[in-house]
Design a protein around this motif. Structure first.
Motif: not given
Length: 323
Positions: A123-131, A133-153
């Motif tokens: 989806v991101e690729g398709l939207v980027a083709d039409g919109m 330039e200059g859009y930024e997704f400001a967060v890293s999925p891996n950084d967020v996952a590491s933070f979340v998974l550092g908490k208890g289940t």
């Protein structure tokens, strides 16, 4: 050696049956060679809150800001599904030599979450083709996952159940009945909803199973504290992305990046994001019901106090009904 093939809760088996019935593929069933029509809206006003800016933005400007939000909406689901998939794979280990029905249900869950991540990258690729330039997704999925998974289940499953429930509510109550939306955008979340319906059931089952492991009020106090920390982390992500999306919107349309208009657009985007990703899930009746059975009154009070600063973030119509 005895092999366990049944489960004490029939809902595991039911999610498997449903998963088989609704199984879909990205290109064959959803994309089908289509591109996004940028003359159409992506998100309904009930999610984007764009209608709250109707007195200061033109119809074209409102539509573009809604498309920016829709792009982020898809990216946010790709983000959260990174840590959800990892947690479900981790939980499946507890069923390896036990309940094989539960194991299959969780394996299907994780497989579908991997597919959803691929969908939202597409989806991101398709939207980027039409919109522009200059859009930024400001967060890293891996950084967020590491933070979340550092908490208890317990806390991770509470957050995950909350996400799965609001994703269903968004589709059923806002996206599906809305008119004038991009048909491709609607189809993406139709098919996403079909599989997320099973995931919400499994989240709840595993959350209840994890809750049964907590042996004291102190352990549950810790778990509640971690959930509150996760909500705070999500809000930090939303603040950063709201700023990035507001900046992209203003720069693309060559509008002033400071001043009353910029401040109002930024505040509205943040309000919409808080509604989409935190408040709509926290207010979901089923989430409140399940959470209410797992925590005591003081613990619920802590959660409510943490959410209180975000309580304003509801669409105007809902606020009026709640008053």
């Amino acid at each position: 050696m005895q092999t366990h093939t049944s489960t004490t809760d029939p809902r595991y088996a039911k999610t498997i049956e449903a998963s088989k019935k609704v199984r879909w593929e990205i290109e064959r069933d959803i994309i089908r060679g289509r591109r996004f029509d940028l003359s159409q809206k992506f998100l309904p006003d009930g999610l984007s809150m764009i209608d709250e800016l109707a007195d200061v933005l033109s119809a074209e400007q409102q539509r573009f800001l809604g498309q920016v939000q829709g792009r982020t909406y898809a990216n946010m689901f790709g983000l959260v599904e990174r840590f959800i998939c990892a947690k479900i794979l981790e939980l499946s280990r507890e069923h390896w030599l036990g309940d094989q029905t539960a194991l299959e249900a969780l394996v299907r869950f994780s497989d579908e979450e991997l597919k959803h991540q691929a969908l939202f990258r597409r989806v991101e690729g398709l939207v980027a083709d039409g919109m522009p330039e200059g859009y930024e997704f400001a967060v890293s999925p891996n950084d967020v996952a590491s933070f979340v998974l550092g908490k208890g289940t317990w806390a991770v499953l509470a957050l995950t159940c909350h996400i799965e429930l609001f994703s269903q509510a968004h589709y059923r109550q806002s996206i599906d009945p809305a008119e004038g939306l991009s048909e491709l955008f609607k189809d993406i979340f139709l098919f996403h909803w079909k599989e997320e319906s099973q995931h919400a059931i499994l989240d709840e089952l595993e959350w209840l199973r994890e809750d049964a492991k907590l042996g004291s009020d102190a352990e549950r106090d810790t778990a509640v504290g971690e959930l509150i920390e996760l909500v705070g982390g999500v809000d930090g992500i939303l603040q950063a992305q709201a700023q990035a999306d507001t900046r992209y919107f203003l720069r693309t349309l060559k509008l002033a990046e400071s001043g009353p208009l910029a401040e109002r657009v930024g505040a509205t985007v943040l309000k919409a994001y808080r509604w989409q990703y935190i408040v709509s899930g926290a207010l979901h009746p089923h989430f409140q019901k399940v959470l209410g059975t797992l925590v005591n009154e003081p613990q619920m009070g802590r959660i409510q106090a943490a959410l209180a600063p975000l309580a304003y973030a509801v669409p105007g119509e809902k606020m009026a009904k709640a008053a």
